[in-house]
Write an enzyme that holds these catalytic residues in place. Structure first.
Site, PDB file in Angstrom:
ATOM      1  N   CYS A 255       1.654   9.508   0.023  1.00 55.93           N
ATOM      2  CA  CYS A 255       2.415   8.290  -0.291  1.00 55.93           C
ATOM      3  C   CYS A 255       1.964   7.631  -1.588  1.00 55.93           C
ATOM      4  O   CYS A 255       2.792   7.215  -2.406  1.00 55.93           O
ATOM      5  CB  CYS A 255       2.312   7.304   0.871  1.00 55.93           C
TER       6      CYS A 255
ATOM      7  N   GLN B   2      -3.885  -0.309  -0.146  1.00 56.62           N
ATOM      8  CA  GLN B   2      -3.031   0.383   0.813  1.00 56.62           C
ATOM      9  C   GLN B   2      -2.914  -0.367   2.136  1.00 56.62           C
ATOM     10  O   GLN B   2      -3.908  -0.774   2.738  1.00 56.62           O
ATOM     11  CB  GLN B   2      -3.543   1.810   1.035  1.00 56.62           C
TER      12      GLN B   2
ATOM     13  N   ARG C  30      -8.177   0.100   1.576  1.00 53.66           N
ATOM     14  CA  ARG C  30      -7.292  -0.417   2.633  1.00 53.66           C
ATOM     15  C   ARG C  30      -7.364  -1.942   2.615  1.00 53.66           C
ATOM     16  O   ARG C  30      -8.454  -2.535   2.587  1.00 53.66           O
ATOM     17  CB  ARG C  30      -7.731   0.107   4.005  1.00 53.66           C
TER      18      ARG C  30
ATOM     19  N   HIS D 178       2.400  -0.246  -0.081  1.00 56.21           N
ATOM     20  CA  HIS D 178       1.177  -0.030  -0.847  1.00 56.21           C
ATOM     21  C   HIS D 178       1.340  -0.591  -2.264  1.00 56.21           C
ATOM     22  O   HIS D 178       2.420  -0.542  -2.846  1.00 56.21           O
ATOM     23  CB  HIS D 178       0.870   1.459  -0.973  1.00 56.21           C
TER      24      HIS D 178
END
Length: 335
Positions: A128, A155, A234, A241
């Site tokens: 992704c 993300q 993260r 994202h």
């Protein structure tokens, strides 16, 4: 076309159902496959109730034209021969085959024609973070070849699946009740935190997620000499994202030239009015299809450098939408 979705009950599988319907993909028949746990579940597709079949070694994919697989690398490896045996093209969302020389790795806005050369009838859907980055890199690379990319990703929980999104929501609720938040999907508490760790660490100190961006970018862009260094983080965002990107080109590209190229690039929307506090943010972008770019400016640390901000929905363009766009490309260029 006759379509199958393997991993239909997962976050990407569910998004595939939505994208197929929303893009009006010509589906003649649709079959859904899943684990023994999800077998028997019933989902709606354009008013039709479809029951999930259990994926086993005896599953029959004869008659299937395109199979979207999103059930993890081990499942893709185990069932690839079964799925493609009767002529189906497998568009795989896992990391199982992405770097195989005889499996094209495709982002249609960047290298769509690669999908037409798939000798194993397997096409890789990239990671992704790589997808949204290369969509933004391509128009700049066309102005002047990119030598070097540094990227820091931000993300969302969605990258770890639907249960991870739920864990983030529950952690905030647990903290609000004065309870210790439960940690299962991440390496640490994500609520009120950021975690500089996605996937497992490799021998060079980078994570597999970061190395995916290094390797996949080179393959997709047909540019084996591009140097890519990533730091994947993260953040406590539910969906979509974000990436801060620095690029170095062979010759200088002005921010105005880059902005014009990005504004005219397929799949890109430029939102770049920082004086008015207008720039892409994941809260606004979630659920949308394009890759959004803002904060386009000269890199003051590099005379041949540009830096910009990119946001994309991980479940849509970062997974399900890109897979369906590959299928559309195959359909439109079918010989």
């Amino acid at each position: 076309m006759n379509i199958a979705i393997v991993g239909a009950s997962g976050a990407v599988g569910q998004e595939l159902l939505k994208v197929l319907a929303q893009t009006d993909f010509p589906v003649t028949t649709l079959r859904l496959f899943g684990s023994s746990r999800s077998a028997g579940s019933v989902y709606d597709f354009k008013g039709q109730k479809i029951t999930v079949e259990e994926l086993t070694d005896d599953s029959d994919f004869s008659g299937v034209d395109i199979a979207f697989t999103s059930a993890g690398a081990s499942t893709s490896k185990r069932y690839a021969e079964l799925i493609t045996r009767h002529g189906a093209v497998m568009i795989d969302n896992s990391s199982a085959f992405r770097m195989d020389a005889d499996v094209p790795l495709v982002v249609p806005e960047v290298n769509g024609a690669d999908a037409l050369d798939a000798p194993r009838r397997i096409i890789g859907n990239p990671n992704c973070t790589t997808i949204q980055m290369v969509v933004a890199l391509k128009p700049i690379h066309d102005l002047s070849p990119i030598r070097r990319v540094h990227v820091a990703t931000y993300q969302a929980a969605s990258g770890a699946g639907a249960s991870a999104m739920q864990e983030l929501v529950e952690q905030y609720a647990q903290i609000g009740r004065g309870e210790k938040p439960k940690v299962e999907k991440f390496s640490a508490q994500l609520a009120y935190n950021v975690i500089p760790h996605i996937d497992v660490f490799t021998d060079n100190g980078y994570t597999k997620e970061e190395m995916k961006m290094f390797n996949e970018t080179r393959k997709i862009m047909h540019a084996p000499d591009i140097a890519v260094s990533a730091m994947c983080v993260r953040v406590p965002v539910l969906r979509a994202h974000s990436e801060a990107i620095w690029v170095e080109t062979e010759t200088p590209v002005s921010p105005e030239e880059a902005r014009h190229a990005l504004e005219n690039a397929p799949g890109v929307v430029v939102i770049d009015e920082p004086a008015d506090k207008v720039y892409p943010m994941p809260l606004d972008i979630a659920g949308n299809d394009p890759v959004y770019v803002g904060r386009i400016r000269k890199d003051i640390a590099n005379p041949n450098g540009l830096t910009f901000w990119v946001v994309g929905d991980q479940i849509r363009k970062g997974a399900a939408l890109n897979a369906v766009q590959i299928a559309w490309y195959l359909l439109k260029h079918k010989k």
